[in-house]
Design a protein around this motif. Structure first.
Motif, short mmCIF file in Angstrom:
data_model
loop_
_atom_site.label_atom_id
_atom_site.label_comp_id
_atom_site.label_asym_id
_atom_site.label_seq_id
_atom_site.Cartn_x
_atom_site.Cartn_y
_atom_site.Cartn_z
N LYS A 37 31.64 13.29 46.13
CA LYS A 37 32.89 13.36 45.39
C LYS A 37 33.95 12.59 46.16
O LYS A 37 34.07 12.73 47.38
CB LYS A 37 33.33 14.81 45.22
N LEU A 38 34.72 11.76 45.46
CA LEU A 38 35.82 11.02 46.07
C LEU A 38 37.13 11.75 45.81
O LEU A 38 37.34 12.29 44.73
CB LEU A 38 35.92 9.61 45.49
N TRP A 39 37.98 11.73 46.81
CA TRP A 39 39.30 12.34 46.74
C TRP A 39 40.32 11.29 47.18
O TRP A 39 40.00 10.40 47.96
CB TRP A 39 39.43 13.49 47.73
N PHE A 40 41.54 11.45 46.73
CA PHE A 40 42.65 10.70 47.30
C PHE A 40 43.84 11.62 47.39
O PHE A 40 44.25 12.21 46.39
CB PHE A 40 43.02 9.45 46.50
N LEU A 41 44.38 11.77 48.59
CA LEU A 41 45.58 12.57 48.79
C LEU A 41 46.69 11.64 49.23
O LEU A 41 46.51 10.87 50.19
CB LEU A 41 45.35 13.65 49.85
N ILE A 56 41.74 9.19 52.18
CA ILE A 56 40.60 9.10 51.27
C ILE A 56 39.63 10.19 51.69
O ILE A 56 39.35 10.34 52.88
CB ILE A 56 39.92 7.73 51.40
N GLY A 57 39.12 10.95 50.74
CA GLY A 57 38.20 12.02 51.06
C GLY A 57 36.85 11.81 50.42
O GLY A 57 36.73 11.17 49.37
N SER A 70 40.82 30.76 50.35
CA SER A 70 40.03 29.56 50.57
C SER A 70 40.41 28.51 49.53
O SER A 70 41.07 28.82 48.53
CB SER A 70 38.54 29.86 50.49
N LYS A 71 40.02 27.28 49.80
CA LYS A 71 40.24 26.21 48.82
C LYS A 71 39.19 25.13 49.00
O LYS A 71 38.63 24.96 50.09
CB LYS A 71 41.64 25.63 48.92
N MET A 72 38.94 24.39 47.94
CA MET A 72 38.04 23.26 47.99
C MET A 72 38.81 22.07 48.56
O MET A 72 39.98 21.86 48.24
CB MET A 72 37.50 22.91 46.60
N PHE A 73 38.13 21.30 49.39
CA PHE A 73 38.75 20.16 50.03
C PHE A 73 37.65 19.15 50.34
O PHE A 73 36.46 19.42 50.13
CB PHE A 73 39.44 20.61 51.32
N TYR A 74 38.02 17.99 50.85
CA TYR A 74 36.99 17.02 51.21
C TYR A 74 36.32 17.41 52.53
O TYR A 74 36.88 18.15 53.34
CB TYR A 74 37.53 15.60 51.27
N LYS A 75 35.12 16.89 52.74
CA LYS A 75 34.38 17.14 53.97
C LYS A 75 34.72 16.09 55.03
O LYS A 75 34.88 16.40 56.20
CB LYS A 75 32.87 17.14 53.67
N VAL A 89 36.75 15.44 60.03
CA VAL A 89 35.56 16.18 59.64
C VAL A 89 36.00 17.62 59.44
O VAL A 89 36.28 18.34 60.40
CB VAL A 89 34.44 16.07 60.70
N MET A 90 36.09 18.02 58.19
CA MET A 90 36.66 19.32 57.86
C MET A 90 35.60 20.42 57.86
O MET A 90 34.42 20.17 57.65
CB MET A 90 37.33 19.24 56.48
N GLY A 91 36.07 21.64 58.07
CA GLY A 91 35.21 22.80 57.99
C GLY A 91 34.40 23.11 59.23
O GLY A 91 33.51 23.95 59.19
#
Length: 138
Positions: A37-41, A56-57, A70-75, A89-91
């Motif tokens: 999944k691509l993210w952009f914040l 960019i996630g 909790s929340k969903m976020f990029y890895k 590097v999240m999580g």
């Protein structure tokens, strides 16, 4: 505007050298995990205030908070900053994992609990960078 267009606009807005390095790292991450999944914040909070650099996630992680939320976020996150580039590097629960696992092999980079910062891709071993991404997104 879609996420891919936001990513393209963000990279296009960078100075030439940083733009090419962001594009190269983006290509490498997508080659490792083309279906992530691509993210952009854009770096703004809910009130529109700038609170971080745009990023960019890639991938998905569930971040847990001390209050039980909790929340969903990029890895994996990729961001340009004033001194170079950052990879997040999240999580990670173990804040010494990145430095202990990759630090001695990565090259000239500053590594914190979840962030790898470097001036240029010339300063880091890109094969080790790819290992970080592969491990995080698998």
């Amino acid at each position: 505007m879609g996420v891919r267009e936001q990513i393209d606009r963000y990279t296009d807005d960078q100075p030439p050298a940083k733009r090419e390095e962001l594009r190269e790292l983006h290509r490498r991450i997508l080659a490792i995990s083309p279906d992530a999944k691509l993210w952009f914040l854009d770096g703004r909070n809910e009130a529109g205030k700038v609170v971080s650099n745009p990023s960019i996630g890639y991938g998905t992680a569930t971040l847990s908070y001390a209050d039980g939320g909790s929340k969903m976020f990029y890895k994996i996150g990729l961001s340009a900053n004033s001194s170079g580039l950052s990879v997040y590097v999240m999580g990670l629960e173990d804040k010494t994992f990145l430095s202990g696992t990759y630090g001695s092999r990565l090259g000239k980079a500053k590594i914190t609990g979840y962030c790898i910062r470097f001036r240029s891709t010339k300063d880091v071993d890109l094969h080790v960078f790819e290992e970080v991404v592969t491990d995080a997104l698998s």
